[in-house]
Design an enzyme around this catalytic site. Structure first.
Site, PDB file in Angstrom:
ATOM      1  N   HIS A  19       9.812  -3.172   3.688  1.00  0.00           N
ATOM      2  CA  HIS A  19       8.527  -2.532   3.456  1.00  0.00           C
ATOM      3  C   HIS A  19       7.811  -3.260   4.695  1.00  0.00           C
ATOM      4  O   HIS A  19       7.451  -2.529   5.553  1.00  0.00           O
ATOM      5  CB  HIS A  19       7.549  -2.807   2.062  1.00  0.00           C
ATOM      6  CG  HIS A  19       8.467  -2.132   1.474  1.00  0.00           C
ATOM      7  ND1 HIS A  19       8.271  -2.429  -0.353  1.00  0.00           N
ATOM      8  CD2 HIS A  19       8.278  -1.233   0.635  1.00  0.00           C
ATOM      9  CE1 HIS A  19       8.470  -1.416  -0.883  1.00  0.00           C
ATOM     10  NE2 HIS A  19       8.719  -0.355  -0.760  1.00  0.00           N
ATOM     11  N   LYS A  43       5.618   5.393 -13.410  1.00  0.00           N
ATOM     12  CA  LYS A  43       6.691   4.769 -14.458  1.00  0.00           C
ATOM     13  C   LYS A  43       6.166   3.159 -15.040  1.00  0.00           C
ATOM     14  O   LYS A  43       4.428   3.163 -13.420  1.00  0.00           O
ATOM     15  CB  LYS A  43       7.941   3.944 -13.129  1.00  0.00           C
ATOM     16  CG  LYS A  43       7.554   4.588 -11.399  1.00  0.00           C
ATOM     17  CD  LYS A  43       8.257   4.628 -10.114  1.00  0.00           C
ATOM     18  CE  LYS A  43       7.969   4.156  -8.804  1.00  0.00           C
ATOM     19  NZ  LYS A  43       8.797   5.179  -8.199  1.00  0.00           N
ATOM     20  N   ARG A  92      16.515   4.547   4.363  1.00  0.00           N
ATOM     21  CA  ARG A  92      16.985   4.007   4.568  1.00  0.00           C
ATOM     22  C   ARG A  92      17.725   4.398   4.392  1.00  0.00           C
ATOM     23  O   ARG A  92      19.194   3.873   5.439  1.00  0.00           O
ATOM     24  CB  ARG A  92      17.001   2.997   3.510  1.00  0.00           C
ATOM     25  CG  ARG A  92      15.725   1.804   2.233  1.00  0.00           C
ATOM     26  CD  ARG A  92      15.645   1.291   1.782  1.00  0.00           C
ATOM     27  NE  ARG A  92      15.308   2.334   0.799  1.00  0.00           N
ATOM     28  CZ  ARG A  92      15.507   2.750  -0.233  1.00  0.00           C
ATOM     29  NH1 ARG A  92      15.279   1.274  -1.048  1.00  0.00           N
ATOM     30  NH2 ARG A  92      14.957   3.527  -0.556  1.00  0.00           N
ATOM     31  N   SER A 130      12.875  -1.916  -3.894  1.00  0.00           N
ATOM     32  CA  SER A 130      11.767  -2.216  -4.963  1.00  0.00           C
ATOM     33  C   SER A 130      12.661  -2.828  -6.936  1.00  0.00           C
ATOM     34  O   SER A 130      12.873  -4.104  -7.411  1.00  0.00           O
ATOM     35  CB  SER A 130      10.889  -1.582  -5.081  1.00  0.00           C
ATOM     36  OG  SER A 130       9.996  -1.942  -4.238  1.00  0.00           O
TER      37      SER A 130
HETATM   38  O1  PNS Z   1       6.784   3.619  -2.922  1.00  0.00           O
HETATM   39  P1  PNS Z   1       7.554   4.936  -3.583  1.00  0.00           P
HETATM   40  O2  PNS Z   1       7.281   5.052  -4.612  1.00  0.00           O
HETATM   41  O3  PNS Z   1       8.690   5.391  -2.956  1.00  0.00           O
HETATM   42  O4  PNS Z   1       5.726   6.029  -3.337  1.00  0.00           O
HETATM   43  C1  PNS Z   1       6.041   7.164  -4.106  1.00  0.00           C
HETATM   44  C2  PNS Z   1       4.716   7.779  -3.419  1.00  0.00           C
HETATM   45  C3  PNS Z   1       3.657   7.007  -3.650  1.00  0.00           C
HETATM   46  C4  PNS Z   1       4.340   8.343  -1.718  1.00  0.00           C
HETATM   47  C5  PNS Z   1       4.409   9.421  -3.661  1.00  0.00           C
HETATM   48  O5  PNS Z   1       4.950   9.541  -5.395  1.00  0.00           O
HETATM   49  C6  PNS Z   1       2.656  10.132  -3.635  1.00  0.00           C
HETATM   50  O6  PNS Z   1       2.686  10.322  -2.631  1.00  0.00           O
HETATM   51  N1  PNS Z   1       2.187   9.882  -5.520  1.00  0.00           N
HETATM   52  C7  PNS Z   1       1.218  10.235  -5.052  1.00  0.00           C
HETATM   53  C8  PNS Z   1       1.046  12.121  -5.912  1.00  0.00           C
HETATM   54  C9  PNS Z   1       1.095  13.201  -4.613  1.00  0.00           C
HETATM   55  O7  PNS Z   1       0.048  13.133  -3.980  1.00  0.00           O
HETATM   56  N2  PNS Z   1       2.059  13.524  -5.349  1.00  0.00           N
HETATM   57  C10 PNS Z   1       2.475  15.289  -4.288  1.00  0.00           C
HETATM   58  C11 PNS Z   1       3.633  14.112  -3.551  1.00  0.00           C
HETATM   59  S1  PNS Z   1       4.351  15.873  -2.304  1.00  0.00           S
END
Ligand code: PNS
Length: 162
Positions: A19, A43, A92, A130
């Site tokens: 990150h 989660k 990645r 993570s």
């Molecule tokens: O680090 P992560 O868990 O891969 O991040 C995922 C994240 C936070 C980018 C994604 O879950 C997100 O944007 N969540 C907010 C809710 C949302 O907008 N959902 C629709 C996504 S198309």
């Protein structure tokens, strides 16, 4: 704020050196980079939102054009409210791509003026996640070089409190 503002959203549970590598790359590309921590994780996170803010603040201290924030709800709503032009995400390996593409296209459908930009971390970080960091640490393995020192200390306190 003038110039291009990019949002780098994620769970950061915990922050890894992968990150951080992306944050460093993003801050050189964009005028301002907001690292946005999702607070309503489906989660169950290991670290609280406050702890994740602390590790990100410490690890990015001295990075002038980077700020740390939290958000709930839809990413596109948060990004629009911040007047961001770009959502930055890391890819990645090929296995990340399908999920990332789906999110990027859904976000574009919801908010066409937002552009998603994918960056690749250094190859040496391409295997870090993570989830694996937590798993290794819980089983007594070393995460040196995988996470910044502040995260190593916070993992120690959280997983093996003295
Ligand atoms: O680090 P992560 O868990 O891969 O991040 C995922 C994240 C936070 C980018 C994604 O879950 C997100 O944007 N969540 C907010 C809710 C949302 O907008 N959902 C629709 C996504 S198309």
């Amino acid at each position: 704020m003038s110039g291009i503002l990019a949002i780098y959203p994620g769970s950061f549970d915990p922050l890894t050196n992968g990150h951080l590598d992306l944050i460093e790359r993003g801050r050189q590309l964009f005028d301002h980079l907001v690292v946005a921590i999702l607070t309503n994780l489906e989660k169950d996170p290991l670290f609280t939102t406050e702890e994740r803010v602390t590790m990100l603040r410490e690890a990015t201290a001295g990075m002038g054009n980077v700020s740390i924030d939290t958000f709930t709800g839809l990413l596109v709503d948060y990004a629009t409210q911040k007047k961001a032009r770009v959502i930055m995400r890391g890819v990645r390996a090929f296995s990340d791509y399908e999920y990332e593409l789906q999110m990027a296209l859904m976000n574009r459908k919801l908010q066409p003026h937002l552009e998603t930009v994918f960056l690749m971390p250094a190859e040496s970080y391409s295997y870090i996640s993570s989830r694996l960091v937590k798993e290794i640490f819980r089983h007594g393995g070393s995460v040196k070089g995988l996470v910044p020192p502040v995260v190593e200390e916070m993992l120690q306190q959280k997983v093996f409190p003295s």
